[in-house]
Design an enzyme around this catalytic site. Structure first.
Site: not given
Length: 262
Positions: A121-122, A139
């Protein structure tokens, strides 16, 4: 017309260009958008708010757009955005972003992503990168353009790796890696600068000399980090032909959040 295998399940809400091909047993969710010329292999799952650009080659058994492996995620409509002309080999997992960051995981264009790569994520992945088999990005990792990540290498959350840097096989990357540098090992160490990669990308003698000098100031001169930053910035006055490369380095050093590998 879009070529969709009879066994594929494509939600009526998905937006696929007429030139997209979808292989057997693939699942595509209602918020997915896929651009012209992209091919999607068999047994893929593409879900979430995922946007995929043009001319991508997505091989079989990929999971793109699943929710993040983050306990703080509570169902926010975050995104995965993939650019153009990427090659994504088998068994890769790319997750959407989280509300704790920009809410978007981004993968740029012209990347070569080998089997079993995880992009959490991200993450923000630039253009023209190579991620070898089993490379794992935790992440919030940022990769600059032309970065190479070796096989079985793990990158710690929030780490930034600058443009043209290279991380060797089975490395543990837990600190920021400045542009142009070559690192490997566990614990991680700088082994030099990515001279062969830079030559292949058309760096001439003047630009290579500037990168060599930046490497020397950071790693061979015994300077503190702040002294090295100041001396690198001063190089622009005497090496105008490498001003862009010097700016790339100074900009990166100014934003390094985890401390650079030294």
């Amino acid at each position: 017309m879009t070529t969709i295998h009879p066994t594929a399940l494509v939600d009526t809400g998905a937006e696929l260009d007429s030139s997209v091909t979808v292989g057997p047993y693939t699942l595509i969710g209602p918020h997915v958008k896929v651009g012209a010329g992209t091919s999607i292999g068999a047994h893929c799952v593409i879900e979430g708010h995922t946007t995929i650009g043009q001319g991508n080659r997505i091989f079989q058994f990929n999971s793109l757009g699943a929710i993040p492996q983050d306990k703080k995620y509570t169902g926010e409509p975050c995104e995965l955005r993939i650019g153009d002309r990427n090659t994504i080999r088998e068994f890769c997992t790319f997750n959407i972003g989280t509300a704790q960051d920009t809410a978007v995981t981004r993968v740029g264009s012209d990347n070569w992503i080998m089997a079993y790569v995880h992009i959490a994520h991200d993450c923000q992945v630039g253009n023209q990168t190579i991620l070898a088999n089993n490379a794992t990005l935790a992440g919030h990792v940022h990769l600059g353009d032309w970065v190479f990540i070796g096989g079985l290498t793990g990158v710690h959350q929030f780490v930034k790796i600058g443009a043209h840097a290279m991380a060797g096989f089975a490395s543990a990357v837990s600190q920021d890696v400045p542009p142009f540098m070559t690192v490997d090992g566990n614990p991680l160490a700088v082994r030099g600068f990515n001279i062969e990669g830079l030559r292949r990308r058309g760096f001439g003698p003047e630009r290579l000399a500037a990168v060599k000098q930046m490497h020397r100031l950071l790693y061979r001169s015994g300077l503190t980090f702040e002294q090295a930053r100041a001396d690198i910035a001063a190089m622009a006055a005497t090496m105008p032909q490498a001003a862009g490369d010097i700016a790339t380095m100074t900009g990166f050093l100014a934003q390094a959040t985890r401390g650079i590998v030294r």
